[in-house]
Design a protein around this motif. Structure first.
Motif, mmCIF file in Angstrom:
data_model
loop_
_atom_site.group_PDB
_atom_site.id
_atom_site.type_symbol
_atom_site.label_atom_id
_atom_site.label_comp_id
_atom_site.label_asym_id
_atom_site.label_seq_id
_atom_site.Cartn_x
_atom_site.Cartn_y
_atom_site.Cartn_z
ATOM 1 N N LYS A 24 0.878 -1.260 -0.030
ATOM 2 C CA LYS A 24 0.003 0.125 0.076
ATOM 3 C C LYS A 24 0.848 1.185 -0.158
ATOM 4 C CE LYS A 24 -3.710 -2.579 0.849
ATOM 5 N NZ LYS A 24 -4.644 -3.071 -0.495
ATOM 6 N N VAL A 25 0.369 2.381 -0.524
ATOM 7 C CA VAL A 25 1.141 3.608 -0.632
ATOM 8 C C VAL A 25 0.294 4.711 0.240
ATOM 9 C CG1 VAL A 25 1.633 5.676 -2.001
ATOM 10 C CG2 VAL A 25 2.442 3.115 -2.666
ATOM 11 N N LEU A 26 0.923 5.354 1.015
ATOM 12 C CA LEU A 26 0.472 6.419 1.909
ATOM 13 C C LEU A 26 1.254 7.911 1.601
ATOM 14 C CD1 LEU A 26 -1.467 7.826 3.816
ATOM 15 C CD2 LEU A 26 -0.082 7.007 5.764
ATOM 16 N N MET A 27 0.594 8.562 0.735
ATOM 17 C CA MET A 27 1.016 9.987 0.252
ATOM 18 C C MET A 27 1.215 11.023 1.228
ATOM 19 S SD MET A 27 2.170 9.238 -2.915
ATOM 20 C CE MET A 27 2.868 10.032 -4.275
ATOM 21 N N VAL A 28 2.602 11.630 1.417
ATOM 22 C CA VAL A 28 2.500 12.668 2.593
ATOM 23 C C VAL A 28 2.858 13.712 1.658
ATOM 24 C CG1 VAL A 28 3.367 13.486 4.634
ATOM 25 C CG2 VAL A 28 2.778 11.012 4.181
ATOM 26 N N PHE B 269 -3.920 9.953 1.586
ATOM 27 C CA PHE B 269 -3.157 10.955 1.216
ATOM 28 C C PHE B 269 -3.077 11.909 2.496
ATOM 29 C CE2 PHE B 269 -2.788 15.342 -0.587
ATOM 30 C CZ PHE B 269 -1.966 15.283 -1.545
ATOM 31 N N LEU B 270 -2.145 12.518 2.890
ATOM 32 C CA LEU B 270 -1.948 13.342 4.133
ATOM 33 C C LEU B 270 -1.182 14.590 4.059
ATOM 34 C CD1 LEU B 270 -1.166 11.026 7.133
ATOM 35 C CD2 LEU B 270 -3.366 12.123 6.658
ATOM 36 N N VAL B 271 -1.569 15.780 4.313
ATOM 37 C CA VAL B 271 -0.568 17.005 4.358
ATOM 38 C C VAL B 271 0.243 17.045 5.559
ATOM 39 C CG1 VAL B 271 -1.993 18.294 2.702
ATOM 40 C CG2 VAL B 271 -2.565 18.206 5.275
ATOM 41 N N LYS B 272 1.394 17.715 5.428
ATOM 42 C CA LYS B 272 2.286 17.672 6.647
ATOM 43 C C LYS B 272 1.692 18.581 7.918
ATOM 44 C CE LYS B 272 6.459 16.063 4.474
ATOM 45 N NZ LYS B 272 7.815 16.755 3.954
ATOM 46 N N ASP B 273 0.513 19.107 7.677
ATOM 47 C CA ASP B 273 0.126 19.630 8.978
ATOM 48 C C ASP B 273 -0.860 19.154 9.777
ATOM 49 O OD1 ASP B 273 -0.481 22.324 6.873
ATOM 50 O OD2 ASP B 273 -2.026 21.218 7.517
ATOM 51 N N THR B 274 -1.219 18.001 9.215
ATOM 52 C CA THR B 274 -2.010 17.055 10.243
ATOM 53 C C THR B 274 -1.170 16.719 11.332
ATOM 54 O OG1 THR B 274 -1.324 15.176 9.142
ATOM 55 C CG2 THR B 274 -3.132 15.996 8.377
ATOM 56 N N PRO B 275 -2.002 16.790 12.716
ATOM 57 C CA PRO B 275 -1.225 16.372 13.909
ATOM 58 C C PRO B 275 -0.397 15.029 13.720
ATOM 59 C CG PRO B 275 -3.868 16.009 14.051
ATOM 60 C CD PRO B 275 -3.514 16.679 12.560
ATOM 61 N N SER B 276 0.570 14.942 14.603
ATOM 62 C CA SER B 276 1.466 13.841 14.393
ATOM 63 C C SER B 276 0.967 12.684 14.803
ATOM 64 C CB SER B 276 2.858 14.017 15.050
ATOM 65 O OG SER B 276 2.565 14.401 16.253
ATOM 66 N N ALA B 277 -0.012 12.695 15.861
ATOM 67 C CA ALA B 277 -0.793 11.529 16.274
ATOM 68 C C ALA B 277 -1.561 10.745 15.399
ATOM 69 C CB ALA B 277 -1.718 11.898 17.472
ATOM 70 N N ALA B 278 -1.977 11.541 14.417
ATOM 71 C CA ALA B 278 -2.782 10.804 13.394
ATOM 72 C C ALA B 278 -2.132 10.140 12.358
ATOM 73 C CB ALA B 278 -3.526 11.981 12.446
ATOM 74 N N LEU B 279 -0.816 10.310 12.287
ATOM 75 C CA LEU B 279 0.061 9.379 11.322
ATOM 76 C C LEU B 279 0.121 7.813 11.537
ATOM 77 C CD1 LEU B 279 1.846 9.460 8.868
ATOM 78 C CD2 LEU B 279 3.999 9.521 10.495
ATOM 79 N N ALA B 280 0.325 7.324 12.698
ATOM 80 C CA ALA B 280 0.354 5.935 12.955
ATOM 81 C C ALA B 280 -1.100 5.270 12.538
ATOM 82 C CB ALA B 280 0.610 5.804 14.606
ATOM 83 N N ASP B 281 -2.155 6.248 13.242
ATOM 84 C CA ASP B 281 -3.551 5.573 12.713
ATOM 85 C C ASP B 281 -3.392 5.450 11.196
ATOM 86 O OD1 ASP B 281 -4.433 5.000 15.138
ATOM 87 O OD2 ASP B 281 -5.215 6.797 15.534
ATOM 88 N N ALA B 282 -3.025 6.351 10.414
ATOM 89 C CA ALA B 282 -3.248 6.460 9.045
ATOM 90 C C ALA B 282 -2.470 5.095 8.647
ATOM 91 C CB ALA B 282 -2.613 7.637 8.479
ATOM 92 N N VAL B 283 -1.433 5.036 8.694
ATOM 93 C CA VAL B 283 -0.594 3.681 8.364
ATOM 94 C C VAL B 283 -1.453 2.625 8.713
ATOM 95 C CG1 VAL B 283 1.633 2.395 8.861
ATOM 96 C CG2 VAL B 283 1.569 4.871 8.648
#
Lengths: 207, 207
Positions: free
Chosen positions: B83-87, B107-121
């Motif tokens: 899978k690919v997650l674009m940042v 697809f995430l932009v870099k000013d989403t809260p850092s806590a959301a990254l792991a969940d997105a993965v």
DNA sequence: CGTTGCCCATGACAAGTGTCATGGGCAATT
DNA sequence: AATTGCCCATGACACTTGTCATGGGCAACG
């Protein structure tokens, strides 16, 4: 190797929450460093730094409302004992001078290896200076900003595509004067256009 | 809460070593996620992903030699199960469509809260889709790229300040044709200049 | 006090730019 | 077969832009 002291109290300022959080995670891995405050804009750093008795402030240059340079100047004025370590995406030579003029003790570009960050924080905290070596050489070569204030103003307006008439109106000048300033700026940057000139000035950190 | 499985095998690609390392630190804090490979450019990701049996690739769009979109397309072709997650730094609406066209699942932009990254993965790994909600709405409103291929080419050349004659020479066209394309692009973007048009197209992710 | 440098301004000229009308070639669609 | 849309091209017109010569006001420096 280290004396058993309290950890270094660090403030992080970056407009991108994701990298801010990530940098915090990176620094908090170090036992002798503790991120005690975070800011998404320069206007918050002075107050936060005072409140949390910050010892090293890690500031990004590019931030929306108040940039890192301004924030550094204010911070250094109010808390001279608080060191500033500048971090930036772009290696524009002009930024280095501007950073040190604003009172920074260190300057890193974001493509230095992540292992070097913690060391940079320690060095700055110990009273040392940290400079990206490749950028330092580049900066000495390039010399300093040859553009006058008006030329910079005119260029930054031209950058977004405004025609001469509009620039003249915005600056309360005659169109002829604006064109003269533009022509001078074009000559000094060695460009052929206003837009090439704006790009060149931007890359040098002159604008 | 989680079944006792092996951690999710993640690849990180970002041209800025500092944020790459920082993101790795952030993700490695999660017990069910493990960063097994890192790349500084898109051209390396396909090989690295295969070698390390990567399950989720976290790709930045802006990279020097091969960008994240191209890298995603190649990766998806060779390893459909990965899978690919674009940042990305910029929230250009056009990027979202391009990312999904390239086979991204998130697809995430870099000013989403850092806590959301792991969940997105985790969501992407589980077969779900992750989209920045504010950007999704913006993207639906904006519609898709109205510029023809030639208009895009001409605009991207004009962006750097090249005069019409130079663009015409580079594209083996007559100067009149180039001006027509430029004029069309200016009309479609609602701009007044070639340079305003280039900016507008750039902000929409059309270029 | 004179010189120097930056600012501001004017006018004029050559070159570049944006728009329009017009038309031919070509591929995809209807 | 006709239509539509994009490509390419030409020529003409009004406008913008870059350059140059010229000159006045002002502050800093010797």
């Amino acid at each position: 190797m280290e004396l058993k002291e309290d950890p270094i109290r660090v403030l992080l300022a970056d407009d991108q929450a994701l990298v801010r959080g990530a940098l915090a995670a990176l620094l908090n891995l170090e036992p002798d460093i503790c991120v005690v405050a975070q800011a998404g804009d320069g206007s918050e750093v002075a107050a936060l730094a005072a409140e949390h008795r910050v010892q090293v402030a890690l500031l990004d240059i590019q931030m929306p409302i108040m940039d890192g340079l301004e924030a550094a100047a204010i911070l250094r004025q109010r808390m001279p004992e608080c060191k500033v370590l500048m971090v930036t995406t772009f290696d524009r030579p002009g930024y280095l001078r501007a950073a040190f003029d604003a009172g920074a003790s260190g300057f890193l570009v974001k493509d230095t290896p992540s292992a070097a960050l913690a060391d940079a924080v320690r060095q700055v905290h110990a009273g040392g200076r940290v400079v990206d070596p490749s950028l330092a050489a580049q900066s000495l070569m390039g010399g300093s900003n040859p553009l006058t204030e008006r030329e910079r103003e005119v260029l930054s307006q031209a950058q977004s595509g405004a025609p001469v008439a509009q620039i003249a109106a915005a600056m309360h000048l005659s169109v002829g004067t604006v064109r003269n300033h533009l022509s001078n700026a074009i000559g000094k940057t060695g460009a052929a256009n206003r837009i090439e000139a704006a790009h060149a000035a931007h890359e040098q950190g002159w604008i």
